[in-house]
Design a protein around this motif. Structure first.
Motif, PDB file in Angstrom:
ATOM      1  N   ASN A  18     107.898 -31.446  47.847  1.00  0.00           N
ATOM      2  CA  ASN A  18     108.357 -33.051  47.311  1.00  0.00           C
ATOM      3  C   ASN A  18     109.925 -33.612  48.241  1.00  0.00           C
ATOM      4  O   ASN A  18     110.772 -32.519  47.435  1.00  0.00           O
ATOM      5  CB  ASN A  18     108.740 -31.986  45.629  1.00  0.00           C
ATOM      6  CG  ASN A  18     109.202 -33.459  44.600  1.00  0.00           C
ATOM      7  OD1 ASN A  18     109.300 -34.831  44.516  1.00  0.00           O
ATOM      8  ND2 ASN A  18     109.135 -33.011  43.100  1.00  0.00           N
ATOM      9  N   PRO A  44     104.552 -33.828  39.187  1.00  0.00           N
ATOM     10  CA  PRO A  44     104.948 -32.909  40.202  1.00  0.00           C
ATOM     11  C   PRO A  44     104.265 -32.031  39.499  1.00  0.00           C
ATOM     12  O   PRO A  44     103.622 -31.505  38.516  1.00  0.00           O
ATOM     13  CB  PRO A  44     106.466 -32.538  39.087  1.00  0.00           C
ATOM     14  CG  PRO A  44     106.913 -34.202  38.068  1.00  0.00           C
ATOM     15  CD  PRO A  44     105.482 -34.695  38.226  1.00  0.00           C
ATOM     16  N   TYR A  50     107.140 -28.622  44.070  1.00  0.00           N
ATOM     17  CA  TYR A  50     105.875 -29.515  44.617  1.00  0.00           C
ATOM     18  C   TYR A  50     105.450 -30.806  43.950  1.00  0.00           C
ATOM     19  O   TYR A  50     105.894 -30.811  42.936  1.00  0.00           O
ATOM     20  CB  TYR A  50     104.503 -28.448  44.915  1.00  0.00           C
ATOM     21  CG  TYR A  50     105.004 -27.001  45.693  1.00  0.00           C
ATOM     22  CD1 TYR A  50     105.371 -27.689  47.568  1.00  0.00           C
ATOM     23  CD2 TYR A  50     105.444 -25.925  45.340  1.00  0.00           C
ATOM     24  CE1 TYR A  50     105.895 -26.180  47.868  1.00  0.00           C
ATOM     25  CE2 TYR A  50     105.677 -25.050  45.907  1.00  0.00           C
ATOM     26  CZ  TYR A  50     105.840 -24.946  47.676  1.00  0.00           C
ATOM     27  OH  TYR A  50     106.198 -24.098  48.182  1.00  0.00           O
ATOM     28  N   SER A  51     105.023 -31.486  44.405  1.00  0.00           N
ATOM     29  CA  SER A  51     104.895 -32.159  43.656  1.00  0.00           C
ATOM     30  C   SER A  51     102.814 -32.892  44.104  1.00  0.00           C
ATOM     31  O   SER A  51     102.326 -31.736  45.025  1.00  0.00           O
ATOM     32  CB  SER A  51     104.593 -34.033  43.920  1.00  0.00           C
ATOM     33  OG  SER A  51     106.142 -34.208  43.992  1.00  0.00           O
TER      34      SER A  51
END
Lengths: 168, 601
Positions: A18, A44, A50-51
């Motif tokens: 992210n 998300p 992290y995405s």
């Protein structure tokens, strides 16, 4: 939405760190190879560091392999997978604002959408309907509602998740 | 502000948190040092990474960083244009293998680096570009000298950062150095808002851990892939090794030589692969491709196995993928998985470091029976040699041939882009990697001269020659000041044909001699120009002067500009027209009009 033939539509899941700019970097890889992004969902991950990006794109399948590799090569990208209905499930959500001309047409619309969509707003002259389903299911309802007049439509784009224990 | 009392540095690495002993209470308290600004922390990190030079041009948004460089052991070199700084850093990186560092200001200072960044990216060159930026609260508000350089450069960098917190600086620098020169190298840009570099650094460490969960580096190749490749050589009668820039970057030369000798295979190289396998070796066919040697291109049409070692089958060597090495098994070694199958569909491939893979591959291959093949290649060399004659006047080829006689491949040669670049590639044999600097992928005119300066900064004892055309040289000639001030003994050989020669050649061959936008009428007197900077000039316009005057220039201990006036209308041959295959190579000047090429350039 997609203008290309169904065979050339691909669903790609990109798992990214992210970090600023990561969305643009991924989009650039597609744009540079003249690949259309038809739908894009970014949210998300389970770990907010992290995405997850789910990209629905259309174009030549031969080029896609290269695009996947070039996207995977980006520093902030952890992995890229292309998913199909055999290895993953997918859903999307559609909001449709439909014209209501008379009490009779309202009743007809409500009957039509029964068990498929919910009425989210019932205001003078228009209904907002919400439907969750596969892309195809959303397409079908959209086509059926067209005769009443769809004023606006907003679709989430595909969300995808790999079957079993495989990562998405 | 300095803290009062007695303090000492903690021992752990460059962690400089101080322990403060208050004299009266004798109670230990740990306080963060406020004496470093973000910019000072940045410079300290660069020092810790062993940065010797920064090439840059100052400006408002970068003042805190320039300020932090006062008294630093890093030598700041003020260039005359930011593009020059990037090419200098690029040349330094190519000649030394270490990343070059550039520092410029925001807005136009930053945008002037774009060509140099793109050049480095196309050729996989490690480089760190630090750009000043307007203060964070003004970002996106069209502030004075604001440019979204993070956005502008995104397609031409390996990675980039817009730093938003002062305390992130050490991590960003550490990641940038890691990214730029590992895996497939490439430039990293770091955009630094002025308020971020001015603010106090309050972080715990100048050597924090990196946060790069998505960065994967291939190093050793997969053993089964290597074995599969080795099998492909079995029974080959006409193998060919293709050495690319990846081999230079991984210093695969010795391994390639072992492989070539074990297989008894001839070797050809791309423009950027020059030298990693000596071009003077009997097994070498020199450079292949659009303006490569006829014998390398003939071999390309005849081989039954071709193995690319760190080349990306670029369109300069593969104008028509349908007719590329027809019938030959194609093997591909590349550190970048995205290169596999991009242009050529290989029969076997291996992802990883070229040197490590070739070292392993040597163990599994068996010698091929190539006696007839080597004889055939010898025949091509004899039948289709590179040639030139000075009947019509002094040719560039002759000047470069004499340069070769004087330097014997030992000099670092940096070229610009165009006809002179191709002639230099043909006539200046490279015998070692990292000695040939040329903008291959990008084809950036204006690259050659500043890149030579960078190579000389990095290799002060080497003879560095910049071979440039009169067109490209004028694009970055302001760096004559940088050369003069820093007393860099680079020999700048200007091959002056008063034309943008390569385009003129195309217009002659494919466009009925309709010259358009190629006449360089109004060139300066290059000797007077050099003199204006206090640089020695040497003039050549006769065949008889070449050897003596080149020698005079090379022997001179200092910078020299050699102005060689050459035949105005000469063409580079052999030539494979853009979009065509090696089967359609033109070796001799054609007598009839050629059809327009289908390829781009």
């Amino acid at each position: 939405m997609a203008t290309s033939s169904k065979d050339n539509i691909h669903t790609i899941s990109v798992y990214v760190a992210n970090k600023p700019g990561v969305l643009v970097r991924c989009a650039q890889v597609f744009a540079r190879r003249a690949y259309n992004i038809d739908a894009l969902v970014v949210s998300p991950g389970l770990n907010p560091k992290y995405s997850r990006m789910t990209i629905t794109a259309s174009g030549d399948p031969a080029i896609l392999d290269q695009i996947i590799k070039q996207t995977a090569k980006l520093i902030d990208v952890l992995h890229v997978f292309e998913h199909t209905s055999t290895d993953a499930v997918d859903r999307e959500y559609a909001l449709m604002k439909v014209k209501v001309k008379s009490p009779a047409s309202k009743a007809a619309i409500k009957k039509l959408i029964k068990n498929r969509a919910h009425v989210l707003d019932d205001s003078e002259g228009a209904l907002i309907l919400g439907q969750s389903g596969t892309t195809e299911e959303c397409d079908v309802l959209e086509a059926q509602l067209n005769k009443y007049g769809i004023i606006e439509m907003v679709r989430s784009g595909k969300l995808v998740m790999a079957r079993g224990k495989e990562p998405t | 502000m300095l803290l009062c009392g007695f303090f000492k540095f903690e021992k752990s690495g460059s962690d400089f948190t101080m322990t403060v002993k208050k004299a009266k209470s004798k109670k230990k308290t740990v306080a963060k040092v406020k004496e470093l600004t973000g910019a000072e922390a940045l410079v300290k990190c660069l020092e810790d990474f062993g940065v010797e030079y920064i090439w840059g041009l100052s400006g408002g948004a970068a003042i805190p960083i320039f300020d932090a460089l006062v008294g630093s052991k890093i030598k700041l070199v003020l260039v005359r244009h930011e593009q020059g700084a990037t090419h200098i850093a690029d040349g330094y990186a190519r000649a030394t293998g270490k990343p070059g560092v550039v520092l410029v200001t925001s807005g136009p200072g930053a945008t002037n680096t774009v060509t140099g960044i793109m050049t480095a990216n196309m050729d996989s060159i490690p480089m760190i570009v630090l750009t000043g930026q307007t203060i964070s609260p003004m970002l996106g508000k069209d502030a004075f000298q604001e440019s979204d350089i993070f956005g502008i450069t995104m397609p031409v960098v390996k990675h980039s950062y817009l730093v938003k917190k002062t305390n992130d600086i050490p991590r960003v620098i550490k990641e940038a150095f890691h990214i730029t020169n590992t895996g497939r190298p490439g430039p990293v840009l770091i955009d630094l808002p002025k308020d971020i570099t001015s603010a106090p650094f309050t972080g715990k460490s100048l050597n924090p851990s990196m946060d790069l969960p998505g960065y994967k580096i291939a190093s050793k190749g997969n053993l089964s892939d290597i074995k599969k490749m080795a099998k492909m050589f079995k029974g080959a009668k006409r193998p060919l090794l293709l050495v690319g820039h990846g081999a230079v970057l991984s210093r695969a030369g010795d391994a390639v030589a072992k492989l070539a000798r074990k297989l008894n295979s001839p070797v050809t190289n791309t423009l950027l692969g020059k030298g990693e396998f000596p071009e003077t070796d009997p097994l070498s066919l020199g450079m292949l491709g659009m303006h490569g040697t006829a014998y390398a291109n003939k071999a390309l049409t005849r081989c039954d196995v071709i193995c690319s070692i760190g080349s990306r089958w670029d369109d300069r060597i593969n104008g028509d993928t349908k007719k590329f090495c027809v019938g030959a098994k194609k093997l591909h070694i590349d550190i970048d998985p995205a290169e596999i199958k991009k242009i050529v569909q290989p029969d076997a491939s291996c992802v990883g470091d070229a040197r490590l893979i070739v070292e392993e591959l040597v163990k599994f291959v068996e010698p091929c029976d190539t006696k007839e093949w080597l004889d055939e290649c010898k025949f091509y060399k004899k039948e289709f040699p590179l040639k030139f004659d000075n009947k019509k006047g002094l040719t560039a080829q002759y000047v470069l041939h004499e340069l070769q006689n004087l330097t014997k491949g030992k000099a670092i040669i940096s070229t610009d882009v165009g006809q002179h670049q191709m002639w230099s590639a043909q006539f200046n044999f490279s015998i070692k990697g990292q000695k040939w600097l040329s903008s291959g992928g990008a084809g950036t005119m204006g690259y050659g001269f500043p890149a030579a300066l960078g190579a000389q900064f990095g290799c002060p004892k080497d003879l560095v020659v910049a071979v440039v055309g009169d067109g490209g040289f004028q694009m970055t000639l302001c760096e004559l000041a940088t050369m003069a001030i820093n007393k860099l003994p680079v020999k700048v050989l200007i091959l002056d044909n008063k034309y943008l020669g390569m385009v003129r050649q195309w217009q002659e061959l494919f466009f009925d001699n309709r010259y358009s936008g190629v006449d360089l009428e109004g060139n300066p007197d290059f000797i007077k120009l050099a003199d204006a900077y206090g640089i020695k000039g040497v003039h050549i316009d006769k065949v008889s002067q070449v050897n003596k005057r080149l020698k005079e220039a090379i022997d001179y201990k200092g910078p020299v500009v050699i102005h060689a006036e050459i035949l105005k209308e000469d063409n580079v041959f052999p030539m494979i027209p853009a979009g065509k295959s090696a089967y359609e190579m033109i070796i001799e000047p054609p007598t009839t009009k050629l059809e327009k090429p289908t390829g781009s350039t």
